[in-house]
Design an enzyme around this catalytic site. Structure first.
Site, PDB file in Angstrom:
ATOM      1  N   HIS A  56       0.840  -1.184   0.000  1.00 16.29           N
ATOM      2  CA  HIS A  56       0.000   0.000   0.000  1.00 16.29           C
ATOM      3  C   HIS A  56       0.882   1.244   0.000  1.00 16.29           C
ATOM      4  CE1 HIS A  56      -3.897  -2.089   1.591  1.00 16.29           C
ATOM      5  NE2 HIS A  56      -3.397  -2.650   0.503  1.00 16.29           N
ATOM      6  N   GLU A  58       1.305   3.722   1.996  1.00 15.54           N
ATOM      7  CA  GLU A  58       2.021   4.045   3.222  1.00 15.54           C
ATOM      8  C   GLU A  58       3.313   3.237   3.343  1.00 15.54           C
ATOM      9  OE1 GLU A  58      -2.460   4.057   4.269  1.00 15.54           O
ATOM     10  OE2 GLU A  58      -1.101   3.114   2.837  1.00 15.54           O
ATOM     11  N   CYS A  81      -5.300   1.389   6.230  1.00 18.94           N
ATOM     12  CA  CYS A  81      -6.061   0.184   6.552  1.00 18.94           C
ATOM     13  C   CYS A  81      -5.593  -0.407   7.871  1.00 18.94           C
ATOM     14  CB  CYS A  81      -5.940  -0.841   5.425  1.00 18.94           C
ATOM     15  SG  CYS A  81      -4.296  -1.574   5.278  1.00 18.94           S
ATOM     16  N   ASP A 206     -21.683  -3.549 -35.849  1.00 18.38           N
ATOM     17  CA  ASP A 206     -20.311  -3.054 -36.003  1.00 18.38           C
ATOM     18  C   ASP A 206     -19.220  -4.107 -35.827  1.00 18.38           C
ATOM     19  OD1 ASP A 206     -21.465  -0.561 -36.327  1.00 18.38           O
ATOM     20  OD2 ASP A 206     -21.251  -0.016 -34.220  1.00 18.38           O
ATOM     21  N   ARG A 213      -6.552  -0.560 -27.452  1.00 12.56           N
ATOM     22  CA  ARG A 213      -5.479  -0.911 -28.375  1.00 12.56           C
ATOM     23  C   ARG A 213      -4.356   0.117 -28.462  1.00 12.56           C
ATOM     24  NH1 ARG A 213     -10.175  -2.396 -30.747  1.00 12.56           N
ATOM     25  NH2 ARG A 213     -10.342  -0.635 -32.191  1.00 12.56           N
ATOM     26  N   PRO A 310     -28.607   3.096 -28.949  1.00 15.06           N
ATOM     27  CA  PRO A 310     -29.625   3.858 -28.223  1.00 15.06           C
ATOM     28  C   PRO A 310     -30.519   3.031 -27.307  1.00 15.06           C
ATOM     29  CG  PRO A 310     -30.139   3.724 -30.570  1.00 15.06           C
ATOM     30  CD  PRO A 310     -28.746   3.224 -30.405  1.00 15.06           C
TER      31      PRO A 310
END
Length: 376
Positions: A56, A58, A81, A206, A213, A310
């Site tokens: 983490h 820290e 944490c 499509d 990419r 849509p």
């Protein structure tokens, strides 16, 4: 003197905030966190959480410093944490270090922390101050906060439209509305999300690949297709690459079982989701989006970027499921009543009932405009 001290805290917290941003897209389901160590008003150590399972912020900051930390100050964007996960508690590392003051940007909403980390530090003799750049840190961790508190993913909707709000011509020609620069920018956005979601209609129209990419240093998102009747072609680019980049197909109990076996052989995962039975939501008897988001949340998919037609986009907006919008506006007019609108009928008859947005950012990307907005 108090205001000067506050500005100093903000200065170092801002440095920690920028450090955290370096790991954008790599820490899921963990938050973005940065930490800075300060001695006599000089930075002596820095760190940020790079990816899940790694140290983490820290601990990274502590490891970056090879001098005594007794009496020094740590600035950390999110509350340390205090439980064992993939790594030991950061609170224990801080207490062992000799640091006597910790400045925390905001409290961690994770139920396992949520103030407990601060209490543990204070009980160990550390002076803790909380509440610096909270709005910025909260926005930076909007994905983490949504998932950890609601148990469902953060939902962003990407749209590419003409000035008059069309997504394609009446012949369904949409290549290309936005510029090449904008399309490359979108691939960068994709890499910041755990998953990218579309509808089977878009797949049929499509045949997209839905990968990031143009960003070699980033991961590809999980691809998700909402396909209530398993209409996805077996020779689609998505299924052809299912063994390379994870593909999930969300369908209903009416799916074609024979075709499902073929899809499984190609490497895709099929999710059986309850149907939508709400009479006020169209189309009915399709994948229940709320149920789908619960399942994805349980799979620790913390964020979803929608790139859809849509019908599906309208369903998400109508059910108030979208947390953020990425709207690319191209400098062109398509016109015509038969050209395809990006958003379908929301059944709004009064201006007071419109879906209102707050524009958080407007910038130029090539020849296009990008608007980032949040529902109000």
């Amino acid at each position: 003197m108090k205001n000067i001290k506050k500005e100093v805290h903000k200065k170092y917290m801002n440095i920690a905030l920028k450090l955290a941003e370096k790991a954008r897209g790599n820490t899921s389901p963990n938050p973005l966190v940065g930490a800075v160590l300060v001695k006599n008003d000089e930075i002596i150590g820095k760190g940020y959480h790079k990816k899940r399972g790694s140290n983490h912020a820290e601990v990274e900051a502590l490891h970056s410093c090879n001098v005594s930390l007794k009496g020094d100050t740590m600035y950390v964007t999110l509350e340390p944490c205090c439980f064992y996960g993939h790594t030991p508690p950061c609170t224990q590392a801080i207490l062992k270090s000799g640091i006597t003051k910790v400045i925390v940007g905001m409290i961690d909403p994770n139920p396992n922390v949520n103030g407990k980390g601060i209490r543990e530090l204070e009980e160990g003799g550390v002076d803790v101050e909380v509440g610096f750049l909270q709005d910025e840190i909260s926005r930076q961790n909007e994905i983490y906060i949504k998932h950890i508190t609601k148990k469902i993913p953060f939902i962003a909707l990407k749209m590419a439209i003409s000035v008059d709000g069309k997504m394609c011509t009446k012949t369904k020609d949409s290549k290309w509305i936005t510029s090449d620069i904008s399309r490359k920018y979108v691939h960068g956005i994709r890499s910041q999300f755990d998953s990218i979601l579309t509808g089977v209609g878009t797949v049929l129209a499509d045949d997209p690949l839905l990968t990031a990419r143009y960003d070699n240093n980033k991961k590809n998102p999980i691809r998700i297709v909402v396909d209530s009747r398993l209409k996805i072609p077996l020779d689609s680019k998505l299924l052809k690459t299912a063994n390379e980049t994870k593909l999930i197909i969300a369908t209903t109990k009416h799916y074609d079982k024979k075709k499902a076996k073929e899809i499984n052989k190609l490497g895709a995962e099929i999710l059986i989701v309850d149907e939508n039975k709400n009479e006020n939501i169209e189309p009915k008897n399709r994948v229940n989006l709320n149920e789908l988001l619960k399942i994805l949340g349980e799979k620790e998919i913390t964020s979803v970027l929608i790139e859809a037609g849509p019908t599906l986009s309208t369903s998400f907006i109508k059910q108030d499921l979208v947390d953020k919008f990425h709207i690319f506006i191209a400098p062109m007019i398509i016109g015509g009543y038969n050209a395809f609108q990006t958003i379908g009928d929301l059944e709004i008859v009064r201006m007071v009932d419109t879906k209102k947005l707050n524009f958080s950012k407007v910038e130029r990307i090539g020849d296009d405009l990008l608007i980032e907005a949040y529902p109000i």
